[in-house]
Scaffold this motif. Sequence first.
Motif, PDB file in Angstrom:
ATOM      1  N   LEU A  14      92.463  44.738  65.346  1.00 21.55           N
ATOM      2  CA  LEU A  14      93.528  45.534  66.143  1.00 21.55           C
ATOM      3  C   LEU A  14      92.837  45.570  68.337  1.00 21.55           C
ATOM      4  CD1 LEU A  14      93.312  49.121  64.535  1.00 21.55           C
ATOM      5  CD2 LEU A  14      95.672  47.346  64.968  1.00 21.55           C
ATOM      6  N   ALA A  15      93.621  45.815  68.856  1.00 16.70           N
ATOM      7  CA  ALA A  15      93.187  45.615  70.047  1.00 16.70           C
ATOM      8  C   ALA A  15      92.475  47.003  70.334  1.00 16.70           C
ATOM      9  CB  ALA A  15      94.058  45.299  71.385  1.00 16.70           C
ATOM     10  N   PRO A  16      91.394  46.468  71.679  1.00 14.84           N
ATOM     11  CA  PRO A  16      90.853  45.679  72.060  1.00 14.84           C
ATOM     12  C   PRO A  16      90.575  44.524  72.065  1.00 14.84           C
ATOM     13  CG  PRO A  16      89.853  47.569  72.523  1.00 14.84           C
ATOM     14  CD  PRO A  16      90.545  47.947  71.693  1.00 14.84           C
ATOM     15  N   PHE A  17      89.062  45.203  70.489  1.00 15.91           N
ATOM     16  CA  PHE A  17      88.509  44.274  69.991  1.00 15.91           C
ATOM     17  C   PHE A  17      88.743  43.059  69.255  1.00 15.91           C
ATOM     18  CE2 PHE A  17      86.424  48.219  69.383  1.00 15.91           C
ATOM     19  CZ  PHE A  17      85.480  47.865  70.157  1.00 15.91           C
ATOM     20  N   HIS A  18      90.945  42.408  69.461  1.00 14.24           N
ATOM     21  CA  HIS A  18      91.329  41.713  68.971  1.00 14.24           C
ATOM     22  C   HIS A  18      92.769  41.798  69.249  1.00 14.24           C
ATOM     23  CE1 HIS A  18      88.156  41.626  65.435  1.00 14.24           C
ATOM     24  NE2 HIS A  18      88.352  42.063  65.494  1.00 14.24           N
ATOM     25  N   PRO A  19      92.656  41.147  70.788  1.00 13.66           N
ATOM     26  CA  PRO A  19      94.286  41.548  71.143  1.00 13.66           C
ATOM     27  C   PRO A  19      95.335  40.242  70.769  1.00 13.66           C
ATOM     28  CG  PRO A  19      92.241  40.286  72.353  1.00 13.66           C
ATOM     29  CD  PRO A  19      91.542  40.722  71.882  1.00 13.66           C
ATOM     30  N   PHE A  20      96.247  39.957  71.607  1.00 14.61           N
ATOM     31  CA  PHE A  20      97.080  39.376  70.999  1.00 14.61           C
ATOM     32  C   PHE A  20      96.786  37.709  70.849  1.00 14.61           C
ATOM     33  CE2 PHE A  20     100.047  35.781  72.929  1.00 14.61           C
ATOM     34  CZ  PHE A  20     101.139  36.117  71.350  1.00 14.61           C
ATOM     35  N   PRO A  21      96.258  37.007  70.266  1.00 15.94           N
ATOM     36  CA  PRO A  21      97.638  36.390  69.151  1.00 15.94           C
ATOM     37  C   PRO A  21      97.381  37.137  67.774  1.00 15.94           C
ATOM     38  CG  PRO A  21      96.408  34.500  69.512  1.00 15.94           C
ATOM     39  CD  PRO A  21      95.934  35.021  70.514  1.00 15.94           C
ATOM     40  N   ALA A  22      96.446  37.548  67.569  1.00 14.85           N
ATOM     41  CA  ALA A  22      95.429  38.010  66.649  1.00 14.85           C
ATOM     42  C   ALA A  22      96.848  39.022  65.829  1.00 14.85           C
ATOM     43  CB  ALA A  22      93.981  38.819  66.575  1.00 14.85           C
ATOM     44  N   VAL A  52      99.745  39.152  65.838  1.00 15.55           N
ATOM     45  CA  VAL A  52     100.532  38.439  65.136  1.00 15.55           C
ATOM     46  C   VAL A  52      99.728  37.383  63.804  1.00 15.55           C
ATOM     47  CG1 VAL A  52     102.390  36.890  66.132  1.00 15.55           C
ATOM     48  CG2 VAL A  52     102.260  38.760  67.579  1.00 15.55           C
ATOM     49  N   ASP A  53      99.364  37.091  63.928  1.00 16.54           N
ATOM     50  CA  ASP A  53      97.945  35.748  63.159  1.00 16.54           C
ATOM     51  C   ASP A  53      98.140  36.424  61.864  1.00 16.54           C
ATOM     52  OD1 ASP A  53      99.397  33.718  65.055  1.00 16.54           O
ATOM     53  OD2 ASP A  53      96.405  33.876  65.748  1.00 16.54           O
ATOM     54  N   ASP A  54      97.924  37.589  61.720  1.00 15.74           N
ATOM     55  CA  ASP A  54      97.497  38.074  60.836  1.00 15.74           C
ATOM     56  C   ASP A  54      98.551  38.498  59.674  1.00 15.74           C
ATOM     57  OD1 ASP A  54      95.312  37.990  61.226  1.00 15.74           O
ATOM     58  OD2 ASP A  54      94.561  40.243  61.938  1.00 15.74           O
ATOM     59  N   VAL A  55     100.119  38.885  60.890  1.00 18.22           N
ATOM     60  CA  VAL A  55     101.421  39.444  59.043  1.00 18.22           C
ATOM     61  C   VAL A  55     101.419  37.802  59.321  1.00 18.22           C
ATOM     62  CG1 VAL A  55     101.191  42.122  60.114  1.00 18.22           C
ATOM     63  CG2 VAL A  55     102.681  39.623  62.081  1.00 18.22           C
ATOM     64  N   GLN A  56     102.018  36.740  59.975  1.00 22.57           N
ATOM     65  CA  GLN A  56     102.526  35.911  59.503  1.00 22.57           C
ATOM     66  C   GLN A  56     101.651  35.150  58.617  1.00 22.57           C
ATOM     67  OE1 GLN A  56     102.345  33.375  63.251  1.00 22.57           O
ATOM     68  NE2 GLN A  56     104.271  33.566  63.036  1.00 22.57           N
ATOM     69  N   ALA A  57     100.057  35.422  58.335  1.00 19.47           N
ATOM     70  CA  ALA A  57      99.863  34.860  57.176  1.00 19.47           C
ATOM     71  C   ALA A  57      99.431  35.550  55.639  1.00 19.47           C
ATOM     72  CB  ALA A  57      97.973  34.630  57.741  1.00 19.47           C
ATOM     73  N   SER A  58     100.325  36.705  56.261  1.00 14.61           N
ATOM     74  CA  SER A  58     100.794  37.672  55.195  1.00 14.61           C
ATOM     75  C   SER A  58     102.409  37.623  54.792  1.00 14.61           C
ATOM     76  CB  SER A  58     100.730  39.307  55.417  1.00 14.61           C
ATOM     77  OG  SER A  58      99.081  39.356  56.269  1.00 14.61           O
ATOM     78  N   LEU A  81      97.201  42.829  74.994  1.00 19.62           N
ATOM     79  CA  LEU A  81      97.898  41.678  75.912  1.00 19.62           C
ATOM     80  C   LEU A  81      96.103  41.179  76.483  1.00 19.62           C
ATOM     81  CD1 LEU A  81     100.782  42.584  77.905  1.00 19.62           C
ATOM     82  CD2 LEU A  81     100.099  41.033  76.345  1.00 19.62           C
ATOM     83  N   ASN A  82      95.095  41.653  76.537  1.00 23.96           N
ATOM     84  CA  ASN A  82      93.520  41.156  76.975  1.00 23.96           C
ATOM     85  C   ASN A  82      93.365  41.432  78.349  1.00 23.96           C
ATOM     86  OD1 ASN A  82      90.968  40.362  76.330  1.00 23.96           O
ATOM     87  ND2 ASN A  82      91.864  38.028  76.483  1.00 23.96           N
ATOM     88  N   CYS A  83      94.479  42.696  79.683  1.00 30.40           N
ATOM     89  CA  CYS A  83      94.428  42.585  80.626  1.00 30.40           C
ATOM     90  C   CYS A  83      93.465  43.595  81.356  1.00 30.40           C
ATOM     91  CB  CYS A  83      95.551  41.181  81.224  1.00 30.40           C
ATOM     92  SG  CYS A  83      97.008  43.019  80.300  1.00 30.40           S
ATOM     93  N   ILE A  84      92.350  43.748  80.336  1.00 31.09           N
ATOM     94  CA  ILE A  84      92.401  45.686  80.947  1.00 31.09           C
ATOM     95  C   ILE A  84      90.921  45.084  82.636  1.00 31.09           C
ATOM     96  CG2 ILE A  84      90.465  47.439  80.773  1.00 31.09           C
ATOM     97  CD1 ILE A  84      91.086  46.747  77.677  1.00 31.09           C
ATOM     98  N   GLY A  85      92.330  46.209  83.258  1.00 32.41           N
ATOM     99  CA  GLY A  85      91.279  46.362  84.625  1.00 32.41           C
ATOM    100  C   GLY A  85      91.572  45.203  85.504  1.00 32.41           C
ATOM    101  N   ARG A  86      92.201  44.275  84.967  1.00 31.79           N
ATOM    102  CA  ARG A  86      92.940  42.967  86.134  1.00 31.79           C
ATOM    103  C   ARG A  86      94.190  42.478  85.482  1.00 31.79           C
ATOM    104  NH1 ARG A  86      92.317  38.428  82.574  1.00 31.79           N
ATOM    105  NH2 ARG A  86      91.743  38.526  80.157  1.00 31.79           N
ATOM    106  N   PRO A  87      94.576  41.563  86.657  1.00 35.42           N
ATOM    107  CA  PRO A  87      96.832  41.247  85.774  1.00 35.42           C
ATOM    108  C   PRO A  87      96.999  40.946  84.954  1.00 35.42           C
ATOM    109  CG  PRO A  87      96.046  41.202  88.024  1.00 35.42           C
ATOM    110  CD  PRO A  87      94.717  41.331  87.657  1.00 35.42           C
ATOM    111  N   CYS A  88      97.652  40.816  84.486  1.00 31.29           N
ATOM    112  CA  CYS A  88      98.495  40.518  83.109  1.00 31.29           C
ATOM    113  C   CYS A  88      98.211  39.078  83.057  1.00 31.29           C
ATOM    114  CB  CYS A  88      99.377  41.203  82.000  1.00 31.29           C
ATOM    115  SG  CYS A  88      98.947  42.464  81.338  1.00 31.29           S
ATOM    116  N   ASP A  89      98.169  37.986  81.806  1.00 33.05           N
ATOM    117  CA  ASP A  89      98.769  36.551  82.617  1.00 33.05           C
ATOM    118  C   ASP A  89     100.146  36.717  81.880  1.00 33.05           C
ATOM    119  OD1 ASP A  89      98.143  33.549  81.896  1.00 33.05           O
ATOM    120  OD2 ASP A  89      99.002  33.706  80.079  1.00 33.05           O
ATOM    121  N   GLU A  90     100.720  35.747  83.106  1.00 29.12           N
ATOM    122  CA  GLU A  90     102.122  35.983  82.273  1.00 29.12           C
ATOM    123  C   GLU A  90     102.806  34.625  81.480  1.00 29.12           C
ATOM    124  OE1 GLU A  90     106.493  36.301  83.234  1.00 29.12           O
ATOM    125  OE2 GLU A  90     105.257  37.398  83.721  1.00 29.12           O
TER     126      GLU A  90
END
Length: 208
Positions: A13-21, A23-29, A105-114
């Motif tokens: 789960l985010a925020p400690f494990h942001p994208f793509p964590a 998605v990677d986990d459910v694909q592995a599942s 998206l790992n962009c707390i306090g700043r613009p999100c990377d496109e």
Amino acid sequence: EQGFVAFAMNYRLAPFHPFPAAVDDVQASVEWVRDHAFDFGLDPARIGAIGGSAGGHLSAMLATLGEGPHDRGSRISAAVSWAGPMDLHPAEFGPDSQIYLDAFLNCIGRPCDEATVVAASPISHVDRSDAPILLAQGEVDQLVPPDQGLRMADRLRAAGVDHELLLIPNAGHDERNGGHHQADEPDHPRLGEVQQVQVVHRIVEKDR
């Protein structure tokens, strides 16, 4: 009783494990389930995913990521997404949703990377090879606007992907039977767990 086997997939789960964590986990599942299909008496070519909210987003990601046959790797044969966000650009959401998007998206306090936003959005990955998807959306959802499901349906239609869009009157983000209707009203659409599994079964069979 219905002849299905269900797995509850855990993911980071985010925020400690942001994208793509996640998605990677459910694909592995999915890959694990496919690798162990015969241990559970499963058909590895008939795997579907069901999820709501963040889980709906992950179900849609499983349905849209990758190319080729639906019976290989982490590919799936059908998906149900209840109120899953499809386009994660923050401008598409209201203020109540921003904290969740920024964390994921790992962009707390700043613009999100496109590039990250695009990669994390199921709508960005739609192509003709995708698995069939049922999109269910509450018409008064304040966290994930109904436009998310509508625009995803348009993109799937343009790509020639089999899909259904179910809009639930008076339903918010977590009200699968509608917020102001009785469950026994015959004309009121419902999407309980059994109905979701049956939809996955139906569209998997149609896709075969």
